[in-house]
Design a protein around this motif. Structure first.
Motif, PDB file in Angstrom:
ATOM      1  N   ASP A  92     100.191 -19.204  84.297  1.00 45.28           N
ATOM      2  CA  ASP A  92     100.614 -20.161  85.319  1.00 45.28           C
ATOM      3  C   ASP A  92     101.132 -21.464  84.725  1.00 45.28           C
ATOM      4  N   ALA A  93     100.963 -21.659  83.426  1.00 44.42           N
ATOM      5  CA  ALA A  93     101.469 -22.862  82.763  1.00 44.42           C
ATOM      6  C   ALA A  93     101.459 -22.632  81.263  1.00 44.42           C
ATOM      7  N   THR A  94     102.411 -23.235  80.556  1.00 45.68           N
ATOM      8  CA  THR A  94     102.447 -23.125  79.104  1.00 45.68           C
ATOM      9  C   THR A  94     101.425 -24.089  78.488  1.00 45.68           C
ATOM     10  N   ARG A  95     101.107 -23.842  77.233  1.00 50.92           N
ATOM     11  CA  ARG A  95     100.164 -24.722  76.550  1.00 50.92           C
ATOM     12  C   ARG A  95     100.698 -26.148  76.484  1.00 50.92           C
ATOM     13  N   LYS A  96     102.004 -26.284  76.246  1.00 50.36           N
ATOM     14  CA  LYS A  96     102.613 -27.613  76.183  1.00 50.36           C
ATOM     15  C   LYS A  96     102.477 -28.335  77.515  1.00 50.36           C
TER      16      LYS A  96
END
Length: 370
Positions: free
Chosen positions: A192-196
């Motif tokens: 649902d979201a990138t690490r960045k």
């Protein structure tokens, strides 16, 4: 005769001490997603109370919180996977005043997905819920700088847990919460979201559990985002300031099985015991002001109001033994009716922390009569 009277008075003092356990409110009301595990968590904490000498009151209905002064009897409030509008306006006002007066708070799992309309609650919790990927195994890590915190001293330094990895809408460290548990981003799949993106929103390393002592409600001078800043239309009297007590939050606790796991039980017990040791509550410090919340070490049962508006208010236990410290208020019949539960319910209005005191009082009476 004098010796017998002295012994009787001593036993009476012991009786008062036995009855004067610290008192904890377990609140499980959810408006939105319903975690069945919140009742397993409540039962686990009730059992821990039996074993570690604190009393519990389990509340699953928000209107009880509207009664002025009702919260003041508690040394700590534990919000267990609450969600949505879990506080009525009057209940929110009473809770805010309770925290401002030095009361303690602990949140478990979905407690961060609660009361978005009250930014002071988000500051108390540390951050609001921001989402999670699918349920999976992940490795959680004890933060080296806070490895001596009671919530993590008895859990693995690298802890594999099956559940939900919560993402947050802001960084609790921006509000001076100290992170004790993080998650290794390489140990789970985030869809649902990138690490960045996550690092930019909630900071790094990825926070999972944290604590704070003092100044629990005051808004930051600069904007933090994520719903924890006061809104332009928030009345000054409702913004929340100060709060000398202690706050602890953990995002773990999605599954029912987690509350049968020894490491998880050590985690939540350590966090709660730290909250209960706050010098801002009367039961933990003789220096706490007389207006501070908490038990007064004079014994007795909690002040469950006879005029409470909770449906089918029942006081008793869901276990057959060792349950003198458990009270349930407004818990759904479907929950109380689980196997083995209904048979042990004992209707009463005064059934918390009194067992040991009654034994001591009876002994004292025998000595006086002789």
């Amino acid at each position: 005769m004098a010796a017998r009277l002295f012994l009787s008075l001593s036993l009476l003092c012991l009786a008062a001490q036995a009855a004067a356990r610290q008192r904890v409110l377990l609140y499980t009301y959810a408006q939105g997603y319903q975690h069945a595990s919140r009742y397993d968590a409540a039962e686990a904490l009730e059992k821990l109370g039996d074993e570690h000498s604190f009393s519990t009151v389990h509340l699953d209905e928000p209107t009880q919180l509207e009664e002025n002064g009702w919260l003041d009897q508690f040394d700590a409030l534990v919000f267990i996977s609450t969600s949505g509008h879990a506080l009525t306006p009057q209940g929110a006002r009473n809770m805010r005043r309770y925290i401002e007066a030095g009361g303690g708070w602990m949140g478990i799992h979905e407690a961060s997905d609660t009361a978005y309309e009250y930014p002071w609650y988000g500051r108390l919790c540390g951050a609001y819920f921001g989402g999670h990927p699918f349920i999976q195994h992940a490795e959680f890590e004890v933060a080296p700088d806070h490895a001596d915190h009671p919530s993590v001293t008895a859990v693995p330094k690298h802890w594999d847990v099956f559940g939900e990895v919560y993402h947050f809408s802001s960084d609790p460290r921006a509000l001076n919460h100290e992170v004790v548990l993080t998650v290794d981003p390489s140990s789970y799949i985030s869809n649902d979201a990138t690490r960045k993106e996550l690092n930019a929103i909630q900071g790094a390393p990825h926070p999972i559990a944290w604590y704070k002592e003092g100044n629990l409600l005051t808004a930051p001078k600069g904007s933090v985002g994520g719903g924890v800043d006061d809104k332009p239309d928030t009345k000054r009297s409702q913004r929340g300031t100060g709060g000398d007590g202690r706050s602890f939050y953990t995002a773990l606790g999605h599954t029912s099985a987690s509350f049968r796991d020894a490491d998880m039980l050590n985690h939540i017990l350590g966090g709660l015991q730290w909250v209960l040791a706050s010098p801002s509550i009367r039961s933990a410090s003789a220096d706490a002001p007389p207006t501070a919340p908490g038990t007064r070490y004079v014994g007795g049962a909690p002040a469950i109001s006879p005029n409470a508006t909770t449906p089918a208010a029942t006081v008793g236990s869901n276990r057959t033994s060792g349950a003198a410290n458990v009270t349930r208020v407004g818990v759904p019949d479907a929950v109380l009716g689980k196997a083995g539960a209904a048979a042990s319910l004992r209707p009463s209005t005064m059934a918390v922390g009194t067992g040991s005191a009654l034994v001591a009082l009876s002994l004292a009476g025998l000595f006086v009569l002789q």
